[in-house]
Design an enzyme around this catalytic site. Structure first.
Site, PDB file in Angstrom:
ATOM      1  N   LEU A 148       5.768   0.451  -2.653  1.00  0.00           N
ATOM      2  CA  LEU A 148       4.973   0.920  -3.792  1.00  0.00           C
ATOM      3  C   LEU A 148       3.836   1.797  -3.287  1.00  0.00           C
ATOM      4  CD1 LEU A 148       4.398  -2.357  -5.865  1.00  0.00           C
ATOM      5  CD2 LEU A 148       5.996  -0.489  -6.387  1.00  0.00           C
TER       6      LEU A 148
ATOM      7  N   GLY B 146       3.906  -1.217   5.138  1.00  0.00           N
ATOM      8  CA  GLY B 146       3.006  -2.344   4.874  1.00  0.00           C
ATOM      9  C   GLY B 146       2.841  -2.639   3.402  1.00  0.00           C
ATOM     10  N   HIS B 147       3.173  -1.646   2.549  1.00  0.00           N
ATOM     11  CA  HIS B 147       2.872  -1.789   1.118  1.00  0.00           C
ATOM     12  C   HIS B 147       4.115  -1.446   0.323  1.00  0.00           C
ATOM     13  CE1 HIS B 147       0.768  -1.231  -2.725  1.00  0.00           C
ATOM     14  NE2 HIS B 147      -0.250  -1.859  -2.190  1.00  0.00           N
ATOM     15  N   PHE B 148       5.099  -2.305   0.145  1.00  0.00           N
ATOM     16  CA  PHE B 148       5.189  -3.631   0.724  1.00  0.00           C
ATOM     17  C   PHE B 148       6.530  -3.750   1.434  1.00  0.00           C
ATOM     18  CE2 PHE B 148       2.444  -4.329  -3.002  1.00  0.00           C
ATOM     19  CZ  PHE B 148       1.355  -4.959  -2.424  1.00  0.00           C
TER      20      PHE B 148
ATOM     21  N   VAL C  87       3.233   4.313   5.119  1.00  0.00           N
ATOM     22  CA  VAL C  87       2.466   3.496   4.163  1.00  0.00           C
ATOM     23  C   VAL C  87       3.346   2.397   3.564  1.00  0.00           C
ATOM     24  CG1 VAL C  87       1.331   3.577   1.894  1.00  0.00           C
ATOM     25  CG2 VAL C  87       0.827   5.330   3.614  1.00  0.00           C
TER      26      VAL C  87
END
Lengths: 153, 101
Positions: free
Chosen positions: A42, A35-37, A32
């Site tokens: 986060l 991509g975030h971030f 996760v």
């Protein structure tokens, strides 16, 4: 927490008929965060909302004796107050606000280090289990997080 | 205090985004006012809170789906208000019994 498997709750700390408190530790690494971030990992706010929904769901599952399945239907006044990054130790709370016919309203809240990081009012539809596999999976999840042990304590 | 009809119509107008003047005793909450199931859930929550009752939506829906009651019995405004007044009166009666020992 296993973010990519939507297993948000690690362990139930305490529970009664009206409320539930649980712990959830954000993993140090997860796809996760790719991509975030990039360069600034986060926990996505929607996953924090999901975490409050799962705490609410386990509260309602236990209230009904696993007779019916709660499904998230609406989220009101969601406030994401602080960033949550890898390794954070979270305390998740769900409190019953109202139990209606076929639905329930809960107040969800997450804290880190004694500081509130998010809260929301959640509505969950409470329906018959659509598949026996789901009921079995929810019972297994509840056992994994110690829900019955917390209720009995 | 506003009538039960006014209280419920105000809730539907505010929660469902329906113009208040469009809501009459003859309005069917779903067919005429365009309230979807999620808005109806929010409306029921607001009615539960406002009247201190638990609207038995599931039992009503089951009766309608089983053909034991016409949809209008519960979902036309005038009838919906009457059902809610009955529930509120029943709750008051139960409270009075407890209070009276």
């Amino acid at each position: 927490m296993r973010l990519e498997f939507f297993q948000m709750i690690d362990r139930v700390l305490a529970a009664d008929a009206e409320s539930l408190s649980a712990e959830a530790r954000v993993p140090d690494a997860s796809p996760v965060f790719e991509g975030h971030f990039p360069g600034y990992p986060l926990v996505p706010g929607v996953l924090l909302v999901e975490t409050m929904a799962q705490a609410s769901g386990f509260l309602l599952l236990r209230r009904s004796g696993f007779a019916r399945m709660p499904f998230l239907a609406s989220v009101r006044e969601a406030k994401l107050r602080s960033f949550v990054g890898p390794g954070a130790a979270l305390t998740v709370e769900a409190r019953l606000v109202h139990e209606g016919s076929g639905y329930a309203v809960t107040a969800g809240r997450i804290e880190a280090g004694g500081k509130r990081v998010c809260d929301a009012e959640l509505t969950l539809r409470v329906l018959d289990f659509p598949a026996p596999e789901l009921e079995a999976a929810m019972r297994a999840q509840a056992e994994r997080i110690g829900l019955d042990a917390a209720m009995a304590a | 205090m506003d009538s039960a009809f006014d209280r419920i119509a105000d809730i539907i107008a505010e929660t469902g985004g329906v113009p208040r003047e469009k809501i009459t005793p003859e309005s069917h909450v779903i067919d005429d006012l365009g309230i979807d199931s999620l808005d109806f859930l929010d409306i029921v929550f607001a009615i539960d809170k406002s009247f201190g009752i638990k609207v038995p939506v599931e039992a009503w829906t089951q009766e309608v789906n089983a053909g034991q009651a016409p949809p209008g019995q519960y979902f036309v405004m005038g009838n919906l208000v009457a059902r809610i007044e009955e529930l509120a009166a029943a709750k008051e009666g139960a409270g009075a019994k407890v209070a009276g020992g």
